[in-house]
Motif scaffolding. Structure first.
Motif, mmCIF file in Angstrom:
data_model
loop_
_atom_site.group_PDB
_atom_site.id
_atom_site.type_symbol
_atom_site.label_atom_id
_atom_site.label_comp_id
_atom_site.label_asym_id
_atom_site.label_seq_id
_atom_site.Cartn_x
_atom_site.Cartn_y
_atom_site.Cartn_z
ATOM 1 N N ASN A 46 0.791 -1.235 0.000
ATOM 2 C CA ASN A 46 0.000 0.000 0.000
ATOM 3 C C ASN A 46 0.826 1.288 0.000
ATOM 4 N N ILE A 47 1.937 1.262 -0.728
ATOM 5 C CA ILE A 47 2.677 2.511 -0.937
ATOM 6 C C ILE A 47 1.851 3.369 -1.892
ATOM 7 N N PRO A 48 1.660 4.637 -1.605
ATOM 8 C CA PRO A 48 0.789 5.469 -2.449
ATOM 9 C C PRO A 48 1.208 5.493 -3.918
ATOM 10 N N SER A 49 0.213 5.523 -4.780
ATOM 11 C CA SER A 49 0.462 5.692 -6.219
ATOM 12 C C SER A 49 0.594 7.168 -6.565
ATOM 13 N N HIS A 50 -0.103 8.003 -5.819
ATOM 14 C CA HIS A 50 -0.105 9.449 -6.071
ATOM 15 C C HIS A 50 0.423 10.159 -4.829
ATOM 16 N N TRP A 51 1.387 11.027 -5.037
ATOM 17 C CA TRP A 51 2.041 11.730 -3.936
ATOM 18 C C TRP A 51 1.638 13.201 -3.982
ATOM 19 N N ILE A 52 0.840 13.621 -2.994
ATOM 20 C CA ILE A 52 0.364 15.010 -2.956
ATOM 21 C C ILE A 52 1.323 15.803 -2.073
ATOM 22 N N LEU A 53 2.524 15.957 -2.552
ATOM 23 C CA LEU A 53 3.607 16.548 -1.762
ATOM 24 C C LEU A 53 4.330 17.656 -2.521
ATOM 25 N N CYS A 54 3.679 18.246 -3.512
ATOM 26 C CA CYS A 54 4.337 19.236 -4.366
ATOM 27 C C CYS A 54 3.523 20.515 -4.479
ATOM 28 N N HIS A 55 3.089 21.059 -3.371
ATOM 29 C CA HIS A 55 2.299 22.286 -3.405
ATOM 30 C C HIS A 55 3.141 23.486 -3.795
ATOM 31 N N THR A 56 4.270 23.664 -3.129
ATOM 32 C CA THR A 56 5.124 24.820 -3.390
ATOM 33 C C THR A 56 5.738 24.759 -4.781
ATOM 34 N N ALA A 57 6.141 23.563 -5.181
ATOM 35 C CA ALA A 57 6.866 23.408 -6.442
ATOM 36 C C ALA A 57 6.032 23.787 -7.657
#
Length: 477
Positions: free
Chosen positions: A62-73
């Motif tokens: 269950n490692i995420p397929s989508h990484w919502i970790l790029c807000h600033t970029a």
């Protein structure tokens, strides 16, 4: 599909067991009295990024397929000229200058956002592309730049507090978004806007693919590509057997497939996903927290990717040009002294370059370089006598790695050599180079300070005389 979201504790980068080793300013070992720092070349891996592929996404991993970790970029701005006139080649120098002033006067700033669209058309704010630098990666590379400033500006006084001459610095990146963005963050941490005069703003340099030497360039060198493929196959043959015992514990996480160097997914791909997940505080299967398991996989993967750099031909084709460029700049500084203004060079590159350089110089620790891992080459000039100190048995053994060395020769009182020395530092440690372990090839009592002459001799051996010829499939004759 599962999604990775940003932990709230990221605001201060606290509470994480980050795998990288931040640049240590307080623990930096100053050179002995009598040596003066002249030039520093820094090679730093980009910051934390997302995995380059989707792996281990199904249950039970269950490692995420989508990484919502790029807000600033994804928030950026760029200058857009409001005046479109004739090309510069058609204008006289005087008119070109006038038009430049006109454009500066009327340029506008375009504010925009970049969003990732999934195959089904879904758009989620802050989602990262595969292999993209995350908000955390931007933070840690900015922090790396701040530490460069704290070390070379504030502690050592080697660089000026305010940058007023762009020729004193050099910034280059590979042509990859994650390395370019990492370097932008490093530069901003090193010389923020209020510490950099407008005319001193140094360019961020990037080379075309065929000219790139910050990595082992298989695109420009067919022979290197063939050799690397051969060593990867050899690693699979050598290590797949050693990975078989892990199948009972790990196959359930990779759709029942065995874990192999050349498997599906490859062992290196699994490590990529695990390391990226762990760096971002994303939960990983408990088996991948087991040091013995990780060490077994890492040993196989390191052999696959960097085993070739134990051979002279791969070293020449992969890192020879880069080391040659480094020594050429140092030679210019050593010969011209203060009349050569270039003092600090920062290169944003990849784990493959950091490990390849270490392997080429026989100081590799056989560990995959972490995010923001850095390697620095410091050039010193001897300006006075240096009191020699006895070398401990361990330091002599580390320097020699099997090379003969007369330790007693280094116990003489003073050295008055007026030459230049190089010190290599990796992850906050000064590494004695085996190539300068012999008597006379390093500063007496200080095996980590290699004579520049010894370093030059070795680099000359590693530099291809005709890169294009040696890169033909059949290699040099």
């Amino acid at each position: 599909m599962s999604t990775a979201t940003s932990p709230s504790s990221w605001t201060a980068i606290k509470g994480f067991k980050l795998p990288q080793v931040p640049l240590d300013v307080e623990g930096y070992t100053a050179a002995p009295e009598g040596l003066q720092l002249e030039q520093v070349h820094v090679y730093v891996r980009h910051g934390e990024r997302t995995p380059v592929g989707v792996r281990l996404s199904s249950s039970p991993a269950n490692i995420p397929s989508h990484w919502i970790l790029c807000h600033t970029a994804h928030r950026f701005q760029s200058a857009v000229s409001s005046f479109l006139g004739p090309s510069g080649a058609e204008l006289s120098p005087q008119i070109q200058d006038r038009e430049r002033q006109h454009r500066l006067k009327f340029d506008e700033v375009l504010h925009t956002r970049k969003l990732v669209e999934r195959q089904d058309g879904t758009v989620v704010e802050g989602e990262c592309l595969l292999g993209e630098l995350t908000d955390l990666g931007r933070q840690t590379t900015y922090h790396f730049g701040q530490n460069l400033r704290r070390l070379y500006v504030e502690r050592l006084g080697f660089m000026p507090d305010t940058l007023s001459h762009k020729n004193t610095v050099y910034f280059r990146s590979t042509n990859m978004p994650r390395t370019m963005e990492s370097l932008q963050q490093v530069i901003h941490g090193l010389y923020p806007n209020h510490k950099c005069q407008p005319e001193a703003l140094a360019p961020l340099l990037i080379r075309n693919g065929k000219d790139e030497n910050l990595i082992g360039n298989t695109y420009a060198c067919k022979r290197l590509e063939m050799l690397q493929i051969g060593f990867a196959k050899a690693a699979a043959e050598a290590y797949n057997k050693t990975l078989e015992p892990l199948d009972k514990k790990l196959s359930k996480y990779i759709d029942g497939n065995p874990i192999r160097v050349d498997g599906k997914p490859r062992a290196s791909g699994i490590m990529d996903t695990i390391r990226a997940s762990k760096a971002h505080g994303i939960k990983i299967p408990p088996e991948f927290e087991d040091k013995k398991i990780i060490d077994s996989i890492e040993q196989a993967v390191v052999s696959e990717w960097f085993g070739g750099y134990k051979t002279e031909e791969v070293r020449r084709l992969g890192m020879g040009r880069l080391l040659s460029s480094l020594t050429t700049k140092m030679e210019r500084k050593a010969s011209k002294g203060a009349s050569e203004p270039l003092k600090l060079l920062v290169h944003s590159t990849h784990d493959t370059a950091i490990a390849a350089l270490c392997q080429t110089l026989d100081v590799f620790d056989d560990k995959w370089p972490a995010f923001t891992a850095s390697l620095s080459f410091e050039l010193f000039k001897q300006v006075g006598s240096v009191v020699a100190k006895p070398e401990t048995k361990s330091s002599a053994e580390q320097a020699s790695r099997g090379f003969p060395q007369n330790i007693l020769a280094h116990l003489s009182g003073n050295s008055t050599n007026s030459g230049h020395y190089i010190r290599l530092r990796y992850q906050n440690k000064s590494l004695p180079l085996p190539l300068c372990a012999a008597e006379g090839d390093h500063l007496p009592g200080y095996p980590e300070f290699c004579t520049f002459a010894a370093f030059q001799r070795r680099v000359k051996e590693l530099t291809p005389k005709d890169f294009n010829q040696e890169c033909l499939p059949e290699g040099r004759s």
